[in-house]
Design a protein around this motif. Structure first.
Motif, short mmCIF file in Angstrom:
data_model
loop_
_atom_site.label_atom_id
_atom_site.label_comp_id
_atom_site.label_asym_id
_atom_site.label_seq_id
_atom_site.Cartn_x
_atom_site.Cartn_y
_atom_site.Cartn_z
N LYS A 183 25.18 51.06 47.17
CA LYS A 183 23.82 51.40 46.77
C LYS A 183 23.71 51.50 45.26
CE LYS A 183 20.30 55.02 47.19
NZ LYS A 183 19.96 56.35 47.76
N GLU A 184 24.71 52.13 44.62
CA GLU A 184 24.70 52.26 43.17
C GLU A 184 24.84 50.91 42.48
OE1 GLU A 184 26.58 56.64 42.28
OE2 GLU A 184 27.93 55.07 42.95
N ARG A 185 25.55 49.99 43.11
CA ARG A 185 25.72 48.67 42.52
C ARG A 185 24.43 47.86 42.57
NH1 ARG A 185 31.66 46.86 44.97
NH2 ARG A 185 32.88 48.41 43.81
N PHE A 186 23.69 48.01 43.67
CA PHE A 186 22.50 47.19 43.82
C PHE A 186 21.27 47.78 43.13
CE2 PHE A 186 24.84 45.26 47.39
CZ PHE A 186 24.56 43.92 47.15
N GLU A 187 21.24 49.11 42.93
CA GLU A 187 20.02 49.73 42.42
C GLU A 187 19.72 49.37 40.97
OE1 GLU A 187 20.53 53.90 42.83
OE2 GLU A 187 22.05 54.08 41.23
N VAL A 188 20.73 48.92 40.21
CA VAL A 188 20.50 48.57 38.81
C VAL A 188 20.06 47.13 38.64
CG1 VAL A 188 22.83 47.79 38.24
CG2 VAL A 188 21.45 48.92 36.49
N LEU A 189 20.26 46.30 39.65
CA LEU A 189 19.96 44.87 39.53
C LEU A 189 18.49 44.55 39.27
CD1 LEU A 189 22.30 43.27 42.23
CD2 LEU A 189 22.68 43.54 39.77
N PRO A 190 17.52 45.27 39.89
CA PRO A 190 16.11 44.92 39.65
C PRO A 190 15.69 44.99 38.19
CG PRO A 190 16.29 46.31 41.60
CD PRO A 190 17.65 46.29 40.95
#
Length: 438
Positions: free
Chosen positions: A215-222
């Motif tokens: 979750k932490e890895r994907f939340e910064v992508l946007p």
């Protein structure tokens, strides 16, 4: 007077004037005007304004301020920090992963900004303190960012490539494509060295990194994906035949400003004014150098210096690779003292006929020249990136930064050798996308 001897005098005079502290553009105008008056009389000064402004009468030049605005709007936000954080979360458990994530962030930010100093500043502000906190040596932390920042003038969109294309009347689209694979090659070499140096050190502290959840890895992508989408969109529009480089640069600049306002809340008029003010200053500086270099090139041609040098080189009974080695040495030395734009504009009129006569591809040579300029950015006495890093981490000695960047200089030399052995690394992609040249 013999044109070759006169050319030597012009070279010495140019070096002395530029070393006096005047700006590059003004120095070129002083040298050009002085020699034109001496050998052609006062009437030659009447042509200088026409040549000066005529050099700027080129639609392709519009892409320079647009790409600079594009980079400046990105540099004025937290895009660099978000890009660094995203890669750090994904690569944190890889040996040497923090250095690799910094280099990857430099490569991506360079593609978005096209500026080496901006890349160093944006990624270095977060990357250097974090690497030092994790136990990486100061030289590795500072040197990797200094070297990674140089990718800004090779990976497209690159202002340096635009200047080369205008100076040599070469396709800017082909030049952008030519920089892709060599840019990735340099990134790979930089990362390979980082992995090797980390493994060799055997310091377990370098592997003691925090674990991140998915979750932490994907939340910064946007926060990062929109900028990357713009870069891909600009390149697609350019190579898909939808728009010219100048038009795509304008659209890219507008979209980057919109994203900076919407995502990063860069809505205050004062913040937007800073972006436009700094972009205007840098654009005017580059365009002034281009115009002055046009006058300088006219002076060299009018006094038959350029033609004589090309003819003299053509009569030399030397292997063409020996000639290319001499050209590389010249570019390295010039890059130690002058900014890349100035070197390209001053040297291109002289070197291009020599390169073509020797049977080398001008597109391939643009990449070789650019990598030489990258080395100059992390080499004294000028070494702009070294001083940017020194400003970010003033407690790290300049000598330490320089020593830390030397392995990456060696990687650049290896890249030049590989490009000489396999020129298709630079020419294959342009030919594949845009068709082989006749």
């Amino acid at each position: 007077m013999d044109p070759l001897f006169l050319g030597a005098i012009v070279a010495v005079a140019t070096i002395l004037v530029l070393f006096s502290g005047v700006s590059v553009a003004l120095g070129l105008l002083i040298v050009s005007g002085g020699f034109l008056v001496i050998f052609d009389g006062m009437r030659s000064l009447e042509l200088m304004p026409e040549i000066l402004f005529g050099k700027l009468d080129n639609f392709a030049l519009l892409s320079i301020p647009m790409f600079i605005i594009m980079g400046s709007s990105i540099s004025s936000t937290r895009a660099g920090a978000d890009l660094y954080e995203a890669l750090e979360r994904w690569l944190t458990r890889v040996p040497g992963g923090l250095v690799i994530s910094n280099l990857g962030a430099c490569a991506l930010f360079a593609a978005m900004s096209g500026s080496s100093p901006a890349t160093c500043a944006a990624i270095g502000k977060m990357g250097i303190p974090e690497m030092r906190k994790r136990g990486y040596p100061d030289g590795v932390a500072a040197g990797s960012i200094a070297a990674g920042g140089t990718l800004g003038i090779l990976i497209p969109p690159s202002v340096t490539m635009i200047v080369y294309g205008i100076a040599t009347e070469t396709s800017i689209g082909r030049l952008f494509l030519a920089g892709v694979l060599p840019g990735l090659l340099l990134v790979g070499l930089f990362m390979a060295w980082s992995l090797y140096s980390t493994w060799k050190s055997g310091d377990t502290n370098l592997l003691n990194a925090r674990s991140y959840t998915w979750k932490e890895r994907f939340e910064v992508l946007p926060r990062v994906v929109p900028f990357l989408a713009i870069i891909l969109g600009v390149l697609y529009a350019m190579y898909g035949g939808i728009a010219t480089p100048s038009e795509t640069a304008a659209v890219g600049a507008l979209l980057c400003l919109i994203i900076a306002v919407v995502i990063y809340k860069l809505w205050h008029p004062r913040d937007l004014w800073v972006v436009l003010r700094d972009s205007t200053k840098e654009s005017v500086m580059i365009l002034f150098i281009i115009a002055a270099a046009g006058v300088f090139s006219y002076m060299l041609s009018s006094l038959y210096i350029t033609q004589s040098i090309a003819e003299w080189i053509g009569t030399l009974d030397v292997n063409r690779w020996v000639l290319m080695g001499a050209v590389n040495v010249f570019l390295l030395i010039a890059g130690f003292f002058l900014p890349p734009v100035a070197v390209i504009l001053m040297a291109a009129p002289i070197l291009l006929p020599i390169i073509i006569t020797a049977g080398f591809d001008p597109i391939w040579f643009a990449v070789i020249l650019t990598i030489n300029m990258e080395i100059g950015l992390i080499s004294p006495p000028v070494g702009l990136n070294l001083y940017v890093i020194s400003g970010i981490a003033p407690d790290i000695q300049l000598k330490t930064i320089l020593l830390g960047s030397l392995p990456f200089v060696a990687c650049m030399v290896v890249a030049i050798v590989l490009l000489c052995l396999f020129p298709g690394l630079a020419t294959w992609l342009p030919d594949a996308v845009m068709g082989a040249r006749q």
